[in-house]
Scaffold this motif. Structure first.
Motif, PDB file in Angstrom:
ATOM      1  N   SER A 143       0.904  -1.267  -0.162  1.00 54.27           N
ATOM      2  CA  SER A 143      -0.022  -0.088  -0.202  1.00 54.27           C
ATOM      3  C   SER A 143       0.914   1.297   0.066  1.00 54.27           C
ATOM      4  CB  SER A 143      -0.687  -0.014   1.115  1.00 54.27           C
ATOM      5  OG  SER A 143      -1.482   1.341   1.451  1.00 54.27           O
ATOM      6  N   SER A 144       0.410   2.222  -0.399  1.00 52.61           N
ATOM      7  CA  SER A 144       1.081   3.621  -0.568  1.00 52.61           C
ATOM      8  C   SER A 144       1.326   3.799   1.018  1.00 52.61           C
ATOM      9  CB  SER A 144       0.485   4.763  -1.019  1.00 52.61           C
ATOM     10  OG  SER A 144      -1.046   5.052  -0.224  1.00 52.61           O
ATOM     11  N   SER A 185       3.123  -1.089  -4.472  1.00 46.92           N
ATOM     12  CA  SER A 185       2.187  -0.112  -3.264  1.00 46.92           C
ATOM     13  C   SER A 185       1.202   0.869  -4.442  1.00 46.92           C
ATOM     14  CB  SER A 185       2.911   0.409  -2.746  1.00 46.92           C
ATOM     15  OG  SER A 185       4.170  -0.328  -1.937  1.00 46.92           O
ATOM     16  N   PRO A 186       0.008   0.079  -4.195  1.00 45.92           N
ATOM     17  CA  PRO A 186      -1.027   0.934  -5.013  1.00 45.92           C
ATOM     18  C   PRO A 186      -1.519   2.141  -4.033  1.00 45.92           C
ATOM     19  CG  PRO A 186      -2.137  -0.961  -3.829  1.00 45.92           C
ATOM     20  CD  PRO A 186      -0.495  -1.223  -3.596  1.00 45.92           C
ATOM     21  N   GLY A 187      -1.940   3.246  -4.697  1.00 44.14           N
ATOM     22  CA  GLY A 187      -2.609   4.418  -4.196  1.00 44.14           C
ATOM     23  C   GLY A 187      -3.979   4.226  -4.089  1.00 44.14           C
ATOM     24  N   ARG A 188      -4.791   4.914  -4.642  1.00 45.75           N
ATOM     25  CA  ARG A 188      -6.176   4.977  -4.756  1.00 45.75           C
ATOM     26  C   ARG A 188      -6.463   4.084  -6.264  1.00 45.75           C
ATOM     27  NH1 ARG A 188      -6.340   5.623  -0.199  1.00 45.75           N
ATOM     28  NH2 ARG A 188      -7.740   6.825   1.029  1.00 45.75           N
ATOM     29  N   ILE A 220      -4.385  13.735  -5.914  1.00 45.81           N
ATOM     30  CA  ILE A 220      -3.814  13.191  -7.032  1.00 45.81           C
ATOM     31  C   ILE A 220      -3.317  13.831  -8.242  1.00 45.81           C
ATOM     32  CG2 ILE A 220      -3.926  11.119  -8.624  1.00 45.81           C
ATOM     33  CD1 ILE A 220      -6.067   9.761  -6.548  1.00 45.81           C
ATOM     34  N   TYR A 225      -8.925   8.337  -9.897  1.00 46.45           N
ATOM     35  CA  TYR A 225      -8.503   7.287  -9.304  1.00 46.45           C
ATOM     36  C   TYR A 225      -7.911   6.313 -10.562  1.00 46.45           C
ATOM     37  CZ  TYR A 225     -11.113   7.791  -4.806  1.00 46.45           C
ATOM     38  OH  TYR A 225     -11.516   8.187  -3.676  1.00 46.45           O
ATOM     39  N   PHE A 252       5.372   2.734  -6.453  1.00 39.49           N
ATOM     40  CA  PHE A 252       4.189   3.279  -6.068  1.00 39.49           C
ATOM     41  C   PHE A 252       3.272   3.494  -7.129  1.00 39.49           C
ATOM     42  CE2 PHE A 252       6.895   4.108  -2.591  1.00 39.49           C
ATOM     43  CZ  PHE A 252       6.180   3.961  -1.484  1.00 39.49           C
ATOM     44  N   ASP A 254       0.249   5.302  -8.275  1.00 34.68           N
ATOM     45  CA  ASP A 254      -0.705   6.107  -7.474  1.00 34.68           C
ATOM     46  C   ASP A 254      -1.201   7.344  -7.870  1.00 34.68           C
ATOM     47  OD1 ASP A 254       1.766   7.515  -7.462  1.00 34.68           O
ATOM     48  OD2 ASP A 254       1.984   7.691  -5.157  1.00 34.68           O
TER      49      ASP A 254
END
Length: 261
Positions: A143-144, A185-188, A220, A225, A252, A254
């Motif tokens: 995750s972020s 690591s995903p953001g939204r 963002i 998203y 990331f 993201d």
């Protein structure tokens, strides 16, 4: 680009929906045979059957809870008995419950520890002898929050960071075996999990879901998203034969949301 998956075998955990399902589909599209697991046998069987028919690959869908030692052992045994090899391992698990530090019980901490950290430890340790033979690739989904903790997600903030630290360490320890390991690591990214997080924030702050999502979008740079496929194509590269020199890194996905260096 041909990622070189034809004839290979990839294992994807927590694959019935969200990022796991998106990555599984991307691997199938590239020609990988798949071992997929989820706690829901019906959902994972439906996905495995669809991917097999749509992309002409062999698939095996298993009911497995990655927080349980016996289920991970079963997953490894079935993978090797069915396919005899493994070339790529995608370690994924559902996010732990949200909440503040003082709201969490010992049971909450233990469940998150087993599901989100020990599952990765056991999957890598169990598949290691087989990945060493093929010079396999491993990717974990974090995750972020490994860079910037997310309010109200103390369990995720803690154990996702632990996974990133584990992967960085293993890149050194397992590198001589020819195994490459990375963290995504995903953001939204627009999944059910992210909607749940946004809904919890909306309730906590007395706002509507739309208000919260609009506020998130303001943070963002790309102004939206992400879609699961946008992460899946990157994860597929890291798991592929085309990745020959990228290891020990945390990426990331993201849209530029994480501002830290």
């Amino acid at each position: 680009m041909d990622l070189g998956f034809k004839g290979s075998v990839a294992v994807v955990t927590a694959a019935s929906k969200g990022l796991g399902a998106a990555i599984a589909e991307e691997l199938a599209r590239e020609g990988a045979n798949l071992v997929l697991c989820s706690r829901d046998q019906i959902s994972i069987s439906v996905l495995a059957d669809r991917l097999s028919k749509q992309y002409g690959v062999k698939t095996l869908g298993l009911a497995a809870d990655v927080s349980l030692v016996r289920d991970i052992d079963m997953l490894i045994d079935h993978t090797m008995s069915e396919f005899g090899r493994v070339d790529a391992l995608l370690c994924n698990a559902g996010g732990p419950k949200g909440g503040s530090f003082l709201s969490m019980t010992d049971e909450d901490w233990e469940k998150a520890f087993q599901t989100n950290l020990m599952s990765t430890v056991r999957l890598i340790r169990g598949f290691y002898p087989h990945l060493k033979v093929t010079g396999g690739k491993i990717v974990t989904i974090a995750s972020s929050s490994v860079k910037i903790p997310i309010p109200g997600l103390v369990l995720s903030n803690t154990f996702r960071a632990g996974v990133a630290g584990l992967m960085k360490t293993l890149a050194s320890e397992l590198g001589p075996s020819g195994i490459l390991l990375n963290t995504v690591s995903p953001g939204r990214i627009l999944t059910d999990r992210v909607v749940e997080i946004d809904e919890a924030r909306a309730q906590r702050e007395g706002k509507s879901l739309v208000q919260v999502q609009q506020e998130v979008i303001q943070e963002i740079p790309l102004g939206r998203y992400g879609q699961p496929k946008e992460l899946a194509v990157f994860a597929a590269f890291l798991l592929s034969k085309q990745n020959t020199y990228v290891t020990g890194s945390t990426f990331f996905i993201d849209g530029g949301m994480v501002k830290a260096l």
